[in-house]
Design a protein around this motif. Structure first.
Motif, PDB file in Angstrom:
ATOM      1  N   ALA A   1      -2.989  11.822  10.141  1.00 34.98           N
ATOM      2  CA  ALA A   1      -2.550  12.179   8.860  1.00 34.98           C
ATOM      3  C   ALA A   1      -4.161  13.003   8.603  1.00 34.98           C
TER       4      ALA A   1
ATOM      5  N   GLY B   1      -4.817  14.784   5.463  1.00 32.66           N
ATOM      6  CA  GLY B   1      -4.863  14.037   4.570  1.00 32.66           C
ATOM      7  C   GLY B   1      -5.834  12.670   4.443  1.00 32.66           C
TER       8      GLY B   1
ATOM      9  N   ASP C   1      -1.244  12.137   1.205  1.00 31.39           N
ATOM     10  CA  ASP C   1      -1.200  13.139   1.523  1.00 31.39           C
ATOM     11  C   ASP C   1      -2.341  14.227   0.614  1.00 31.39           C
TER      12      ASP C   1
ATOM     13  N   ASN D   1      -0.875  11.155  -2.935  1.00 28.84           N
ATOM     14  CA  ASN D   1       0.233  10.195  -3.232  1.00 28.84           C
ATOM     15  C   ASN D   1       0.301   9.718  -1.746  1.00 28.84           C
ATOM     16  N   THR D   2       0.207   8.144  -2.038  1.00 30.08           N
ATOM     17  CA  THR D   2      -0.339   7.434  -0.968  1.00 30.08           C
ATOM     18  C   THR D   2       1.134   6.430  -0.033  1.00 30.08           C
TER      19      THR D   2
END
Length: 123
Positions: free
Chosen positions: A80, A85, A105, A109-110
């Motif tokens: 990530a 991210g 991201d 957005n989680t």
């Protein structure tokens, strides 16, 4: 479950009992607190596959959070970061055989990450 499946969804609520009554009436969800997970009412859909839990609604926890099963949280956190991210919550234990973490991201957005098993292996 295979790598990449959504395994759990947390729904932040202000009143566990009211949320339980609402979702049970709406979708037929079964809701109970499992031993060792008091204060974390878990729900299961009638298909016995889908499920999650209610969490206390507070700052930083205002939207449902889906958890994706991964083979290795450590590897997924590294991937990530490499892909742009960020890590919102580092790897932490759930039980002796399971862990969770949260990533965001590049758009913010989680998603939760889940590795392991919450029930002891048979044998």
């Amino acid at each position: 479950m295979p790598h990449g499946d959504i395994t759990h969804i947390e729904i932040p609520v202000t009143d566990f009992a009211a949320a339980g009554a609402f979702y049970s009436a709406l979708f037929g969800w079964q809701i109970a607190e499992a031993p060792g997970f008091e204060g974390y009412p878990m729900w299961q859909a009638p298909n016995k596959i889908s499920g999650g839990a209610f969490t206390k609604r507070e700052d930083g926890s205002t939207s449902p959070l889906s958890y994706v099963e991964v083979d290795s949280i450590d590897d997924t956190l590294a991937a990530a970061r490499a892909a742009g991210g960020t890590v919102v919550a580092e790897k932490a234990p759930i039980t002796d055989t399971s862990w969770w973490a949260v990533v965001a991201d590049p758009d913010g957005n989680t998603l939760g990450l889940y590795e392991g098993m919450t029930t002891p292996p048979e044998g």
